[in-house]
Structures are given as structure tokens and as C-alpha cells.
Design a protein around this motif. Structure first.
Motif, PDB file in Angstrom:
ATOM      1  N   ASP A   1      11.703   0.721  12.844  1.00 36.66           N
ATOM      2  CA  ASP A   1      10.465   1.164  12.197  1.00 36.66           C
ATOM      3  C   ASP A   1      10.769   2.092  11.028  1.00 36.66           C
ATOM      4  OD1 ASP A   1       8.921  -0.319  13.896  1.00 36.66           O
ATOM      5  OD2 ASP A   1       8.471   1.335  15.261  1.00 36.66           O
ATOM      6  N   ASP A   2      11.825   2.902  11.158  1.00 35.66           N
ATOM      7  CA  ASP A   2      12.223   3.774  10.051  1.00 35.66           C
ATOM      8  C   ASP A   2      12.811   2.967   8.901  1.00 35.66           C
ATOM      9  OD1 ASP A   2      11.400   6.002  11.466  1.00 35.66           O
ATOM     10  OD2 ASP A   2      13.385   6.380  12.325  1.00 35.66           O
ATOM     11  N   VAL A   3      13.524   1.880   9.242  1.00 36.43           N
ATOM     12  CA  VAL A   3      14.040   0.979   8.207  1.00 36.43           C
ATOM     13  C   VAL A   3      12.887   0.384   7.412  1.00 36.43           C
ATOM     14  CG1 VAL A   3      15.267  -1.189   7.772  1.00 36.43           C
ATOM     15  CG2 VAL A   3      16.156   0.421   9.457  1.00 36.43           C
ATOM     16  N   TYR A   4      11.862  -0.081   8.120  1.00 34.00           N
ATOM     17  CA  TYR A   4      10.714  -0.684   7.448  1.00 34.00           C
ATOM     18  C   TYR A   4      10.019   0.323   6.534  1.00 34.00           C
ATOM     19  CZ  TYR A   4      11.311  -3.973  11.346  1.00 34.00           C
ATOM     20  OH  TYR A   4      11.821  -4.852  12.261  1.00 34.00           O
ATOM     21  N   LYS A   5       9.872   1.554   7.004  1.00 35.81           N
ATOM     22  CA  LYS A   5       9.190   2.572   6.202  1.00 35.81           C
ATOM     23  C   LYS A   5       9.937   2.850   4.901  1.00 35.81           C
ATOM     24  CE  LYS A   5       7.112   4.897  10.184  1.00 35.81           C
ATOM     25  NZ  LYS A   5       7.156   6.099  11.074  1.00 35.81           N
ATOM     26  N   LEU A   6      11.273   2.870   4.985  1.00 36.46           N
ATOM     27  CA  LEU A   6      12.067   3.085   3.775  1.00 36.46           C
ATOM     28  C   LEU A   6      12.046   1.856   2.868  1.00 36.46           C
ATOM     29  CD1 LEU A   6      15.229   5.029   5.034  1.00 36.46           C
ATOM     30  CD2 LEU A   6      13.610   5.786   3.296  1.00 36.46           C
ATOM     31  N   ALA A   7      12.210   0.674   3.467  1.00 37.22           N
ATOM     32  CA  ALA A   7      12.212  -0.559   2.671  1.00 37.22           C
ATOM     33  C   ALA A   7      10.898  -0.723   1.921  1.00 37.22           C
ATOM     34  CB  ALA A   7      12.469  -1.761   3.567  1.00 37.22           C
ATOM     35  N   ALA A   8       9.798  -0.340   2.552  1.00 39.04           N
ATOM     36  CA  ALA A   8       8.479  -0.489   1.943  1.00 39.04           C
ATOM     37  C   ALA A   8       8.297   0.415   0.726  1.00 39.04           C
ATOM     38  CB  ALA A   8       7.392  -0.208   2.973  1.00 39.04           C
ATOM     39  N   GLN A   9       9.179   1.385   0.558  1.00 34.75           N
ATOM     40  CA  GLN A   9       9.111   2.268  -0.610  1.00 34.75           C
ATOM     41  C   GLN A   9       9.743   1.639  -1.852  1.00 34.75           C
ATOM     42  OE1 GLN A   9      10.545   6.265   0.258  1.00 34.75           O
ATOM     43  NE2 GLN A   9       9.745   6.134   2.345  1.00 34.75           N
ATOM     44  N   ALA A  10      10.259   0.420  -1.708  1.00 34.75           N
ATOM     45  CA  ALA A  10      10.847  -0.293  -2.849  1.00 34.75           C
ATOM     46  C   ALA A  10       9.863  -1.340  -3.361  1.00 34.75           C
ATOM     47  CB  ALA A  10      12.153  -0.957  -2.442  1.00 34.75           C
ATOM     48  N   ARG A  11      10.009  -1.659  -4.633  1.00 33.07           N
ATOM     49  CA  ARG A  11       9.134  -2.668  -5.244  1.00 33.07           C
ATOM     50  C   ARG A  11       9.609  -4.083  -4.923  1.00 33.07           C
ATOM     51  NH1 ARG A  11       9.388  -1.395 -11.350  1.00 33.07           N
ATOM     52  NH2 ARG A  11       7.710  -2.979 -11.459  1.00 33.07           N
ATOM     53  N   LEU A  12      10.887  -4.206  -4.573  1.00 32.99           N
ATOM     54  CA  LEU A  12      11.454  -5.542  -4.411  1.00 32.99           C
ATOM     55  C   LEU A  12      12.671  -5.491  -3.503  1.00 32.99           C
ATOM     56  CD1 LEU A  12      11.610  -8.531  -5.454  1.00 32.99           C
ATOM     57  CD2 LEU A  12      13.025  -7.685  -7.313  1.00 32.99           C
ATOM     58  N   MET A  13      12.792  -6.459  -2.588  1.00 35.03           N
ATOM     59  CA  MET A  13      13.985  -6.603  -1.767  1.00 35.03           C
ATOM     60  C   MET A  13      14.917  -7.636  -2.399  1.00 35.03           C
ATOM     61  SD  MET A  13      14.362  -8.100   2.085  1.00 35.03           S
ATOM     62  CE  MET A  13      15.908  -8.845   2.571  1.00 35.03           C
ATOM     63  N   VAL A  14      16.207  -7.328  -2.455  1.00 30.51           N
ATOM     64  CA  VAL A  14      17.203  -8.239  -3.022  1.00 30.51           C
ATOM     65  C   VAL A  14      18.264  -8.524  -1.966  1.00 30.51           C
ATOM     66  CG1 VAL A  14      18.847  -8.640  -4.892  1.00 30.51           C
ATOM     67  CG2 VAL A  14      16.806  -7.261  -5.317  1.00 30.51           C
ATOM     68  N   LEU A  15      18.509  -9.821  -1.701  1.00 34.02           N
ATOM     69  CA  LEU A  15      19.526 -10.225  -0.730  1.00 34.02           C
ATOM     70  C   LEU A  15      20.409 -11.314  -1.360  1.00 34.02           C
ATOM     71  CD1 LEU A  15      20.636  -9.879   2.163  1.00 34.02           C
ATOM     72  CD2 LEU A  15      19.145 -11.781   2.834  1.00 34.02           C
TER      73      LEU A  15
ATOM     74  N   LEU B   1       0.815  -1.221   0.000  1.00 33.19           N
ATOM     75  CA  LEU B   1       0.000   0.000   0.000  1.00 33.19           C
ATOM     76  C   LEU B   1       0.848   1.270   0.000  1.00 33.19           C
ATOM     77  CD1 LEU B   1      -2.663  -1.074   2.678  1.00 33.19           C
ATOM     78  CD2 LEU B   1      -2.775  -1.353   0.186  1.00 33.19           C
ATOM     79  N   ILE B   2       2.173   1.111  -0.007  1.00 36.91           N
ATOM     80  CA  ILE B   2       3.085   2.263   0.093  1.00 36.91           C
ATOM     81  C   ILE B   2       3.515   2.710  -1.297  1.00 36.91           C
ATOM     82  CG2 ILE B   2       5.256   3.100   1.073  1.00 36.91           C
ATOM     83  CD1 ILE B   2       3.186   2.313   3.165  1.00 36.91           C
ATOM     84  N   ASP B   3       3.543   4.040  -1.532  1.00 44.60           N
ATOM     85  CA  ASP B   3       4.040   4.579  -2.798  1.00 44.60           C
ATOM     86  C   ASP B   3       5.506   4.211  -2.986  1.00 44.60           C
ATOM     87  OD1 ASP B   3       1.585   5.734  -3.301  1.00 44.60           O
ATOM     88  OD2 ASP B   3       2.154   7.681  -2.435  1.00 44.60           O
ATOM     89  N   LYS B   4       5.880   3.900  -4.220  1.00 46.82           N
ATOM     90  CA  LYS B   4       7.219   3.392  -4.492  1.00 46.82           C
ATOM     91  C   LYS B   4       8.146   4.494  -5.038  1.00 46.82           C
ATOM     92  CE  LYS B   4       5.699  -0.570  -3.251  1.00 46.82           C
ATOM     93  NZ  LYS B   4       5.973  -1.035  -1.881  1.00 46.82           N
ATOM     94  N   ASN B   5       9.292   4.645  -4.353  1.00 46.59           N
ATOM     95  CA  ASN B   5      10.338   5.572  -4.791  1.00 46.59           C
ATOM     96  C   ASN B   5      11.578   4.844  -5.291  1.00 46.59           C
ATOM     97  OD1 ASN B   5       8.899   7.971  -4.058  1.00 46.59           O
ATOM     98  ND2 ASN B   5       9.369   7.521  -1.908  1.00 46.59           N
ATOM     99  N   PHE B   6      11.614   3.502  -5.089  1.00 43.01           N
ATOM    100  CA  PHE B   6      12.766   2.701  -5.499  1.00 43.01           C
ATOM    101  C   PHE B   6      12.273   1.408  -6.151  1.00 43.01           C
ATOM    102  CE2 PHE B   6      13.874   5.096  -1.708  1.00 43.01           C
ATOM    103  CZ  PHE B   6      15.005   5.783  -2.118  1.00 43.01           C
ATOM    104  N   ASP B   7      13.109   0.881  -7.035  1.00 44.01           N
ATOM    105  CA  ASP B   7      12.823  -0.436  -7.611  1.00 44.01           C
ATOM    106  C   ASP B   7      13.323  -1.544  -6.686  1.00 44.01           C
ATOM    107  OD1 ASP B   7      11.755   0.317 -10.332  1.00 44.01           O
ATOM    108  OD2 ASP B   7      13.708   1.312 -10.417  1.00 44.01           O
ATOM    109  N   LEU B   8      14.539  -1.364  -6.166  1.00 43.00           N
ATOM    110  CA  LEU B   8      15.173  -2.395  -5.352  1.00 43.00           C
ATOM    111  C   LEU B   8      15.599  -1.823  -4.008  1.00 43.00           C
ATOM    112  CD1 LEU B   8      17.607  -3.896  -8.037  1.00 43.00           C
ATOM    113  CD2 LEU B   8      15.206  -4.472  -7.670  1.00 43.00           C
ATOM    114  N   VAL B   9      15.579  -2.660  -2.983  1.00 45.53           N
ATOM    115  CA  VAL B   9      16.149  -2.279  -1.691  1.00 45.53           C
ATOM    116  C   VAL B   9      17.026  -3.424  -1.180  1.00 45.53           C
ATOM    117  CG1 VAL B   9      14.180  -3.137  -0.330  1.00 45.53           C
ATOM    118  CG2 VAL B   9      15.682  -1.379   0.621  1.00 45.53           C
ATOM    119  N   TYR B  10      18.170  -3.048  -0.635  1.00 41.49           N
ATOM    120  CA  TYR B  10      19.079  -3.967   0.057  1.00 41.49           C
ATOM    121  C   TYR B  10      19.192  -3.435   1.463  1.00 41.49           C
ATOM    122  CZ  TYR B  10      23.716  -5.840   1.450  1.00 41.49           C
ATOM    123  OH  TYR B  10      24.768  -6.437   2.099  1.00 41.49           O
TER     124      TYR B  10
END
Length: 427
Positions: A311-325, A236-245
Motif C-alpha cells: 500500500d505504501d508502494v502504491y501511494k508513492l507510485a501514484a505521486q508520479a505522472r507516468l510509470m516506465v517499465l 487524483l493524487i498530487d504529483k511529486n515525480f514525472d516518472l516512477v520505476y
């Protein structure tokens, strides 16, 4: 036994709650957040008498207190005079966010971790527990004391990771530290009789999974990895990034592979905005930034640094479309579990315990270690195939709630404690 079972949880631990208890904020925010989540389950419960024994990373001094029915014992864990002398030199020559922690690690390395072994074992002998629950064998800041106590008390060992699978640094002091980690890890993993496992398997399957270790294992308990549950929905979060690490910024965690795959996709005409979060040495991060600039990726790869509040990490991570590890070795990564809870799709390497996320249902997209083209293809499939992505996200969300809820983990842990004490008592 008329009294409650007395258990020592031997671990490293730092959180906001610990900062409140010791009355001092440290130079980093949180270590192993799953420890705090584990302790939350024990608050004001009456099943066992729980004693937490951990290094005092705040002030390197002794401190005891009781909070929410849990006994806390923080101990002097590093030779003070060596670390005090070393800290100014380290600050002068090494760029790092945690200068004093490096100085304390250096002091312990040079003295063979005798200080934490002596400090923690003395406290534990005074407590005289029925069981020691050792949370990780690879960190001699506390595991060194377990080596000194293993003949006198039963130990239930929860594996956090494997030091020997990591690549040792060429610098001789880092190599010394690595060698001590492997030494204590080997002693404990090869001599302990009782283990927890995040996977359902037999004792023999557990032994076969790591031929170098677990030779003396007699009983294995299924205890799933506990997770701090993010209270947000990434879908439900608007996306500012494609990927997050978001993980430790380290070669073994795959940060360099991520940079290479972003470059590869750029060469194919696909520019993916990427956010990198996590703690790493200042010099290594600067080195990575130079590499990124030379590859002309500095306009699409953004470093957010270490974010203190989860909680701030989660808020930023949620702005990505995909997590890559693209980690090179791992257990059951906390970051993946967090992503599953917040409906953030995941692409990860098929290493360590990561494949277990897909044992019950298909939850994350797996890629073979070293296959950068496969990683690139996996990223593109997850970004482009909406039906496939949604299926994995929904499966992952269901799996997270069924397997990693705090209530389930607490019951599994208590049952393991009672069973080990019963086995020992009947011998």
C-alpha cells in the motif's frame, strides 16, 4: 468422485499472512503477491480441498497449519549446516539485503536442490492429491520436487517467467544457479501436459509461441493473472515525480535503460524527476548511484529502496505522472496490472506477455526493446498529449476490472482444476 477434488498448490510464498502463521517475520516482506491474492479467493470456499506447499523461508523448518479452510505445509528447503557456515562469509564479502537467503540458495546450488526436492515431494505424496498446480517452473526451491513427482501426479503448470531468457551472471556460483533454474524449467515445460495461459489461444498457438518448450501440451486453460487491487486513484493524487520505476532493480528489468533515457532527455533540455523503488543487491544499487552521479543525474533520480508495504508502494507510485517499465523480458507484469487499476499511465517495452495488455483495447504505450529514442519519445507523448494519455488510462482501468478481478480468476482456476481431473480420470 465422492469427495472434493484435492489440489496441491506448489509455489513460493511469503506474505504478512504467512508471517502470522509461522509466528516469525522474515528479512523480506513479500514474495509474489499474486499468490496471496490467489489464496484470498479460496478462503472458506468448498469447491476443492486446497493444500499449499511452499518453502519455509522464515526458519527453514517444517510447519503445518490450517487457515480459512486452506491447508498449509511449509517445508525445510535448504541444507542447514551449509547455509549456517556460509552466511557469515557472505555477509562479510557481499553487500545484500538478504544475506541468509543467499546462503540458503548457495547451499541448494552446491547440493543440486536435493533438499527441497525430497522435502516437498514427501509432503505431497502424503497428501496424495488429484492434481498439482505448479506456480512457476523456474524456481528449483520448489519446482525440483515437481520433477520428482511428474510421473505420478498430473501437473497443471502456470508459467511465471522464463529463466533461460535471462542473462547468466559471470560469477561461477551464480551461473551454476542459473543452470539449475534452466534445467528444471526445461524438464517441466517440456514434459507437462496441462498449462494455464493468460492469453486466449489454441494449444498449437501456445506451442508455437515458444518452440523450445511445451511440446507435450495437451490442454490449455485461460486463467488471467490475478492482481492485488490498489485502493486509490492516481489521477487524483498530487504529483511529486514525472516518472516512477517500481520493480526489481536489475539490468534485465531495464533500470539501466531508464537511467540512459533520463540522461538523453536531459541532453534535450527535458529534466524529469524520477523515483526508483524496488529490491536489488546493495552493491548493484551503489554502482547505479555512482553512474547516476557521474552523469550528473543525482538531483533528479531518487532511490526509495525496497518499500515493505505494498500500500505504501502504491501511494508513492501514484505521486508520479507516468510509470516506465523498460524490461527486457517478462510475462504479464504485476506492476503494470496494479498501475492499470490505479489509473497510473504506463510506458513499457514490447516484450514477452506485455503486448497482451493491448489485445482488447489500447491500454499502455509500447516501445521496442533497445530503442531508447523510441522510449524517450513515448515518455514525452504520454506526458504531453493529455487526450492520448487519458484514453489509455481509461481503457486500462476498464480492462483491469474486466480481465483481472479476483472473482474471475477464481472461477477460471476452479474450472481448470475440474477439467484436468476429469481428463485424467477418463484415461
Amino acid at each position: 468422485m465422492d469427495r472434493k477434488i484435492r489440489v496441491v498448490l506448489l509455489c513460493h510464498y511469503w506474505s504478512d499472512e504467512m508471517a502470522e502463521m509461522v509466528g516469525r517475520k522474515h528479512y523480506f516482506q513479500e514474495l509474489s503477491p499474486w499468490i496471496q491474492e490467489t489464496l484470498n479467493g479460496f478462503k472458506n470456499k468448498n469447491d476443492v480441498e486446497l493444500h499449499v506447499v511452499a518453502p519455509n523461508y522464515a526458519s527453514n523448518t517444517y510447519l503445518t497449519c490450517i487457515k480459512d479452510g486452506i491447508h498449509f505445509h511449509f517445508y525445510h528447503y535448504s541444507p542447514t549446516w551449509i547455509s549456517v557456515l556460509a552466511a557469515p562469509l557472505i555477509k562479510l564479502f557481499v553487500k545484500h539485503l538478504e544475506t541468509y537467503k543467499i546462503a540458503e540458495r548457495l547451499a541448494n546450488t552446491l547440493t543440486g536442490f536435493k533438499t527441497p526436492a525430497k522435502s516437498a515431494s514427501a509432503i505431497i505424496r502424503e497428501i496424495d492429491p488429484d492434481l498439482i498446480h505448479l506456480y512457476g517452473s523456474e524456481n528449483p526451491d520448489y519446482s525440483s520436487s515437481a520433477v520428482a513427482l511428474m510421473k505420478d501426479y498430473p501437473i497443471l503448470l502456470t508459467i511465471q517467467g522464463y529463466a533461460y531468457l535471462q542473462t547468466p551472471d559471470k560469477f561461477f556460483l551464480e551461473r551454476m544457479f542459473y543452470n539449475y533454474r534452466v534445467k528444471f524449467e526445461s524438464l517441466l515445460n517440456n514434459n507437462t501436459k496441462y498449462f494455464t495461459s493468460v492469453k486466449k489461444r489454441t494449444v498449437q498457438e501456445f506451442k508455437d509461441s515458444m518452440p523450445n518448450y511445451f511440446n507435450n501440451c495437451e490442454a490449455l486453460y485461460y486463467v488471467t493473472a490475478i492482481t492485488k487491487v490498489p485502493h486509490l486513484d492516481a489521477s487524483l493524487i498530487d504529483k511529486n515525480f514525472d516518472l516512477v520505476y517500481y520493480a526489481r532493480i536489475d539490468k534485465n528489468k531495464g533500470i539501466e535503460d531508464l537511467i540512459d533515457v533520463v540522461e538523453y532527455l536531459c541532453s534535450k533540455g527535458r529534466s524529469l524527476k524520477t523515483l526508483v523503488m524496488g529490491r536489488g543487491s546493495e552493491s548493484y544499487v551503489e554502482q547505479l548511484k555512482k553512474i547516476i552521479k557521474n552523469k550528473r543525474l543525482d538531483d533528479i533520480i531518487e532511490f526509495a529502496g525496497f518499500i515493505e508495504k505494498h500500500d505504501d508502494v502504491y501511494k508513492l507510485a501514484a505521486q508520479a505522472r507516468l510509470m516506465v517499465l523498460p524490461t527486457h523480458n517478462d510475462g504479464i507484469p504485476n506492476t503494470v496490472r496494479e498501475a492499470m487499476f490505479m489509473k497510473l499511465p504506463v510506458v513499457a517495452n514490447n516484450v514477452g506477455g506485455i503486448p497482451s495488455f493491448n489485445e482488447n483495447r489500447h491500454c499502455i504505450h509500447l516501445v521496442e526493446l533497445g530503442d531508447l529514442e523510441g522510449l524517450a519519445n513515448g515518455i514525452c507523448k504520454m506526458l504531453d498529449d493529455v487526450a492520448y494519455r487519458d484514453e489509455l488510462v481509461n481503457n486500462a482501468y476498464q480492462e483491469a476490472h474486466e480481465e483481472y478481478s479476483p472473482e474471475a480468476v477464481y472461477e477460471q482456476t476452479i474450472n481448470a482444476y475440474k477439467d484436468v481431473v476429469s481428463i485424467v480420470g477418463n484415461k
